[in-house]
Write a protein that holds these residues in place. Structure first.
Motif, PDB file in Angstrom:
ATOM      1  N   UNK A  95      47.440   6.049   8.253  1.00  0.00           N
ATOM      2  CA  UNK A  95      47.728   6.412   9.649  1.00  0.00           C
ATOM      3  C   UNK A  95      46.709   7.402  10.205  1.00  0.00           C
ATOM      4  N   UNK A  96      46.150   8.237   9.334  1.00  0.00           N
ATOM      5  CA  UNK A  96      45.138   9.187   9.802  1.00  0.00           C
ATOM      6  C   UNK A  96      43.902   8.427  10.290  1.00  0.00           C
ATOM      7  N   UNK A  97      43.435   7.481   9.483  1.00  0.00           N
ATOM      8  CA  UNK A  97      42.257   6.694   9.868  1.00  0.00           C
ATOM      9  C   UNK A  97      42.535   5.842  11.088  1.00  0.00           C
ATOM     10  N   UNK A  98      43.721   5.216  11.095  1.00  0.00           N
ATOM     11  CA  UNK A  98      44.077   4.338  12.213  1.00  0.00           C
ATOM     12  C   UNK A  98      44.170   5.128  13.523  1.00  0.00           C
ATOM     13  N   UNK A  99      44.766   6.322  13.458  1.00  0.00           N
ATOM     14  CA  UNK A  99      44.895   7.136  14.673  1.00  0.00           C
ATOM     15  C   UNK A  99      43.527   7.591  15.163  1.00  0.00           C
ATOM     16  N   UNK A 100      42.667   7.983  14.213  1.00  0.00           N
ATOM     17  CA  UNK A 100      41.313   8.411  14.592  1.00  0.00           C
ATOM     18  C   UNK A 100      40.570   7.242  15.245  1.00  0.00           C
ATOM     19  N   UNK A 101      40.702   6.054  14.650  1.00  0.00           N
ATOM     20  CA  UNK A 101      40.004   4.875  15.190  1.00  0.00           C
ATOM     21  C   UNK A 101      40.520   4.536  16.594  1.00  0.00           C
ATOM     22  N   UNK A 102      41.850   4.600  16.765  1.00  0.00           N
ATOM     23  CA  UNK A 102      42.414   4.319  18.091  1.00  0.00           C
ATOM     24  C   UNK A 102      41.892   5.324  19.112  1.00  0.00           C
ATOM     25  N   UNK A 103      41.858   6.597  18.712  1.00  0.00           N
ATOM     26  CA  UNK A 103      41.432   7.644  19.646  1.00  0.00           C
ATOM     27  C   UNK A 103      39.982   7.429  20.079  1.00  0.00           C
ATOM     28  N   UNK A 104      39.118   7.105  19.128  1.00  0.00           N
ATOM     29  CA  UNK A 104      37.710   6.890  19.476  1.00  0.00           C
ATOM     30  C   UNK A 104      37.580   5.647  20.355  1.00  0.00           C
ATOM     31  N   UNK A 105      38.253   4.578  19.941  1.00  0.00           N
ATOM     32  CA  UNK A 105      38.168   3.327  20.709  1.00  0.00           C
ATOM     33  C   UNK A 105      38.724   3.535  22.125  1.00  0.00           C
ATOM     34  N   UNK A 106      39.853   4.224  22.215  1.00  0.00           N
ATOM     35  CA  UNK A 106      40.479   4.466  23.523  1.00  0.00           C
ATOM     36  C   UNK A 106      39.564   5.287  24.427  1.00  0.00           C
ATOM     37  N   UNK A 107      38.961   6.336  23.861  1.00  0.00           N
ATOM     38  CA  UNK A 107      38.164   7.236  24.692  1.00  0.00           C
ATOM     39  C   UNK A 107      36.896   6.553  25.201  1.00  0.00           C
ATOM     40  N   UNK A 108      36.413   5.533  24.482  1.00  0.00           N
ATOM     41  CA  UNK A 108      35.197   4.828  24.904  1.00  0.00           C
ATOM     42  C   UNK A 108      35.516   3.445  25.474  1.00  0.00           C
ATOM     43  N   UNK A 109      36.801   3.085  25.511  1.00  0.00           N
ATOM     44  CA  UNK A 109      37.231   1.748  25.949  1.00  0.00           C
ATOM     45  C   UNK A 109      36.543   0.656  25.126  1.00  0.00           C
ATOM     46  N   UNK A 110      36.490   0.903  23.824  1.00  0.00           N
ATOM     47  CA  UNK A 110      35.862  -0.067  22.919  1.00  0.00           C
ATOM     48  C   UNK A 110      36.930  -0.925  22.248  1.00  0.00           C
ATOM     49  N   UNK A 111      36.567  -2.129  21.825  1.00  0.00           N
ATOM     50  CA  UNK A 111      37.518  -2.925  21.050  1.00  0.00           C
ATOM     51  C   UNK A 111      37.721  -2.340  19.651  1.00  0.00           C
ATOM     52  N   UNK A 112      38.864  -2.662  19.068  1.00  0.00           N
ATOM     53  CA  UNK A 112      39.171  -2.178  17.721  1.00  0.00           C
ATOM     54  C   UNK A 112      39.476  -3.387  16.827  1.00  0.00           C
ATOM     55  N   UNK A 113      39.002  -3.325  15.596  1.00  0.00           N
ATOM     56  CA  UNK A 113      39.257  -4.407  14.643  1.00  0.00           C
ATOM     57  C   UNK A 113      40.034  -3.861  13.449  1.00  0.00           C
TER      58      UNK A 113
END
Ligand code: KG4
Ligand code: ZN
Length: 327
Positions: A95-113
Motif C-alpha cells: 500500500x505504501x508503494x501503491x499510494x506513492x505511485x497514485x500520488x505521483x500519477x495523480x499530480x502529473x495526470x499520468x497513467x498508472x500501470x
C-alpha cells in the motif's frame, strides 16, 4: 535532454523488504535501478516484520524515487507512466508503494500501470541488453513462490507446477537459520556451500505427483542432522551441511524443470526470482536464460519492464485501486 524519444516508465516496488524505484525506456533499456534493502533492519528478528517494513517503506519511497530520477539524469517531465507492484506481497508494504505511485500519477495526470509481482519477475528477462522473447518455460523461485510457468506471451502464462508447502527461497532461508547464518540466508548459504562437500549428507527431497514441489521435509531433515551436534561439531560440519542441503534443493528444482521442458516441449528454459541468483542452480542449467544477477532479487526495473506489456489505467480510474496479498 533528448527529444520525443525520451518517454520513461517509473517503476516502484515495495512488496516485501526492498524499497525500489527504476526508470526504464519503452524498449527495455534500464536508465536507473535503485534498490534500498531493509534486510539489516529485519535481520535481528530472523525475518521480515511487516509493520516495520511498512514504516521503513514510508520513509524511503520518496528518496528512492528521487535517487532513481537523479541516476537517470531525468525529471518527472520525462516520465510518461508510473508502474507499481499491486501484489502479491505484504499488504501494508504494498500500500505504501501503491499510494506513492497514485500520488505521483495523480499530480502529473499520468497513467498508472498496476503490475503483478510475479509477472514482474518474469519481465526481468525482457530487459536490454539481452531480452528474451516468449514462448519459454520459466522457473520462478523466490522467497515467497516456486512456480513452473508456461510463458506463452508477454501477458499470458500458465502455471504448470507450484510448491505444496515452502518456497525454494524459504527453504534456503530456513536452512540458513538452522546453520546459524544471517537473514536473508540464501546468499550466505550459497557462499558457505562452496567450501563444503555436497556428498557429505544425503538429504531427501519429497517426490510429489505432477510438476509440483515440496521442500518442508528437507528442512526437517536438516533439523535432525543438526540438532544432535554440539556447537563445535556444528561449526566443523557447517559447510558440508550447507553444500549437501543446497545440492538437494537445486537437484529438485533442476529435475522438475527438465521434466516440465520435456512434457511441454519447450525449446527455451528461463530462471527468475531471488533463488535464480544461486551459483549452483545457475551452473546446473547452462543452457537456460538466467535473469541477470542484479535483477534476480526484488527490484523495480522488472516492474517497469512488465508495465511495457500491460494495460495502463488513465486518470482517475486508478485512484480506487487496492493492493492484494496473494494471487
Ligand atoms: O525474489 P526475492 O528477492 O523476493 C521474493 O519475491 O520473495 O527472493 C528472495 C529470496 C530469499 O529467500 C533469498 O534467500 C533467496 O531469494 N536468495 C538466494 C540467493 N540469493 C537470494 N537463494 C539461494 N542462493 C542465492 N544466492
Ligand atoms: Zn520477488
Amino acid at each position: 535532454m533528448e527529444g520525443p524519444g525520451r518517454a520513461l516508465i517509473l517503476g516502484i516496488e515495495t512488496s516485501c523488504d526492498e524499497t525500489a524505484a527504476a526508470l526504464v525506456t519503452d524498449d527495455g533499456e534500464i536508465r536507473a535501478n535503485v534498490v534500498s534493502s531493509q534486510a539489516d533492519l529485519h535481520a535481528r528478528y530472523g525475518g521480515v516484520v511487516p509493520e516495520v517494513a511498512s514504516r521503513r517503506h514510508l520513509e524511503l519511497v520518496a528518496p528512492v524515487v528521487r535517487e532513481a530520477l537523479g541516476e537517470a539524469d531525468a525529471t518527472l517531465d520525462d516520465v510518461d507512466r508510473i508502474a507499481v507492484t499491486q501484489g502479491p506481497g505484504l499488504i501494508g508494504a504494498l500500500l505504501v508503494g501503491l499510494s506513492a505511485a497514485k500520488a505521483i500519477a495523480w499530480s502529473r495526470r499520468l497513467p498508472l500501470v498496476p503490475v503483478d509481482h510475479l509477472r514482474g519477475h518474469v519481465a526481468s528477462l525482457y530487459l536490454r541488453p539481452d531480452p528474451l522473447e516468449p514462448p519459454f518455460l520459466c522457473l520462478l523461485a523466490s522467497g515467497g513462490h516456486t512456480l513452473l510457468l508456461d510463458v506463452r506471451g508477454y501477458d499470458d502464462e500458465h502455471v504448470l507446477g507450484t510448491t505444496l508447502d515452502d518456497a525454494a527461497g524459504e527453504a534456503f532461508d530456513k536452512g540458513a537459520r538452522l546453520l546459524g547464518l544471517g537473514y536473508p540466508g540464501g546468499r550466505e548459504l550459497d557462499r558457505l556451500a562452496r567450501e563444503g562437500d555436497p556428498a557429505a549428507y544425503d538429504f531427501p527431497v519429497a517426490r510429489v505427483p505432477g510438476l509440483d514441489f515440496s521442500f518442508s521435509g528437507l528442512k526437517t531433515a536438516l533439523l535432525y542432522a543438526t540438532r544432535d551436534l554440539s556447537p563445535e561439531q556444528l561449526q566443523a560440519r557447517r559447510a558440508d551441511l550447507a553444500a549437501s542441503y543446497q545440492r538437494a534443493i537445486v537437484r529438485a528444482l533442476v529435475a522438475r524443470v527438465r521434466e516440465a521442458a520435456e512434457q511441454s516441449g519447450a525449446r527455451r528454459v528461463a530462471v527468475v526470482g531471488g533463488v535464480a541468483a544461486n551459483s549452483e542452480l545457475r551452473a546446473s542449467l547452462p543452457d537456460a536464460a538466467l535473469a541477470p544477477l542484479p535483477l534476480c532479487t526484488d527490484n523495480a526495473a522488472m516492474i517497469a519492464s512488465a508495465a511495457r506489456f500491460a494495460h495502463r489505467l488513465s486518470y482517475p480510474a486508478y485512484l480506487g485501486l487496492d493492493a492484494y496479498a496473494s494471487r
